[in-house]
Scaffold this motif. Structure first.
Motif: not given
Length: 398
Positions: A32-51
């Protein structure tokens, strides 16, 4: 004896309560910890891509606006000296707005520092020299980028700039030991085609009489692309080998590291550009430029401020992609943005013979496949990590 028995019972009771009510970090299973970490990672990558997409679009729109307003008095009549003026200013504008990131740096939470690492002072010294060298390199790229656009045929400049992704791929393989997959190679090839077909028009390109020789144009473009590619690889190296090892942010990859990198590098680059501005006496032309600006001095200042802020948006997004993924991925996203930027330029400006033609539409569609190929590789990598974790859990249970 009764006191000791009572204390033992109390201790056992506390231990049983601790087991029933574990610490927050112990509640989540590793999976579960890895799933949350990966989800947070995808959000960070998407935000940077948008920027990056937002910054690229704003920068190109404001650059076109700026040079269209300056073109009448600065570039219609051929004058050898005028070709160099304004380049240090534009180079400074690319880096000077970094102070707006300082409040964000302190707003973002800082993880607990890991004090187990030895030689932290030595690592910090190496990190200091990395920031210093990167700042000089970014200043050189900013100057070459501004100069190349003003004295080179923009078609030639853009065509040679397509080699930027090739340089990034070669340098990241050497410096960062990057491992390529077939999907990443497909993404690189598609991105090069997309950049050739989808490059936006630029209102500041010189007239025929103002262009430098083709040899100089080529060297300017090549130098700018190599400087940019090398900076991406060194930034990735700094994240992987220096920032993480200092343990100042624990063992996590946090957005605060991105802001630190951009603030320090942009500070050094701004100092270098500021020295160049005064050493070349270009600062004397600023007042005259503001008066010759078609829309007036107020719009002149606003356009420069808007450019400075847009460059910071782009830089934070780009460094974020390098931090969370790789320098190669950041370059792929940056070059894939060209069809979107071209669409906005066509809608905002009425350049002669500049339309959103079928090749650009094809490039826009190709962006989906280029980014999709790279994202597929990232998805497979995360899926592999999850499978390895499940396998290790099964082995422990057996």
């Amino acid at each position: 004896m009764e006191m000791s028995k009572a204390s033992k019972q109390t201790t056992r009771h506390e231990e049983s309560e601790h087991v029933q009510n574990p610490e927050p970090d112990q509640i989540l299973s590793p999976r579960r910890s890895l799933e949350l970490k990966q989800r947070k990672w995808w959000i960070s990558v998407s935000l940077c891509l948008f920027l990056v997409l937002l910054g690229d679009s704003l920068v190109m729109l404001l650059l076109n606006f700026f040079y269209v307003q300056m073109k009448q008095d600065r570039r219609e009549e051929y004058d050898q000296d005028l070709q160099y003026k304004g380049t240090w200013t534009q180079a400074l504008i690319q880096n000077a707005a970094f102070p707006i990131l300082i409040p964000l740096f302190f707003i973002f939470p800082k993880p607990k520092q890991n004090l187990e690492t030895n030689n932290t002072s030595f690592l910090s010294l190496r990190l200091f020299f990395l920031y210093l060298s990167l700042g000089v390199l970014v200043a050189a790229h900013s100057k070459l980028f501004a100069l190349g656009k003003l004295v080179s045929n923009y078609g030639i400049f853009s065509l040679i700039s397509t080699t930027q992704l090739i340089f990034t791929a070669v340098l990241t393989a050497i410096i960062n030991r990057f491992k390529f997959t077939r999907w990443i190679i497909i993404s690189i090839l598609l991105t090069i085609v997309i950049y050739v077909l989808g490059t936006p028009d630029f209102g500041g390109q010189p007239h025929d009489g103002e262009e430098f020789g083709y040899n100089i144009q080529a060297w300017l473009a090549f130098s700018a692309t190599i400087a940019f590619s090398l900076s991406l690889c060194l930034i990735q190296l700094g994240f992987e080998k220096l920032q993480v090892k200092t343990k100042r942010y624990g063992n996590e990859k946090v957005f605060r590291m991105v802001l630190e990198m951009q603030i320090c590098v942009a500070f050094v680059a701004s100092v270098v550009c500021l020295v160049g501005l005064f050493a070349s006496d270009e600062y004397k032309e600023l007042k005259g430029d503001s008066k010759r600006f078609k829309k007036g001095e107020t719009y002149y200042v606003l356009s420069l401020v808007g450019l400075a802020l847009s460059w910071q948006v782009w830089a934070v997004g780009m460094i974020g992609l390098v931090h969370y993924v790789s320098g190669l991925f950041g370059d792929v996203v940056h070059m894939c943005a060209s069809p979107f930027v071209a669409l906005f330029v066509v809608l905002a400006f009425d350049f002669m013979d500049d339309v959103f033609s079928w090749p650009r539409i094809g490039a826009l569609i190709g962006t989906v496949f280029a980014l999709g190929s790279y994202f597929y590789t990232l998805h497979k990598r995360n899926k592999k990590k999850m499978a390895e974790l499940k396998q290790s859990e099964n082995n422990v249970e057996v």
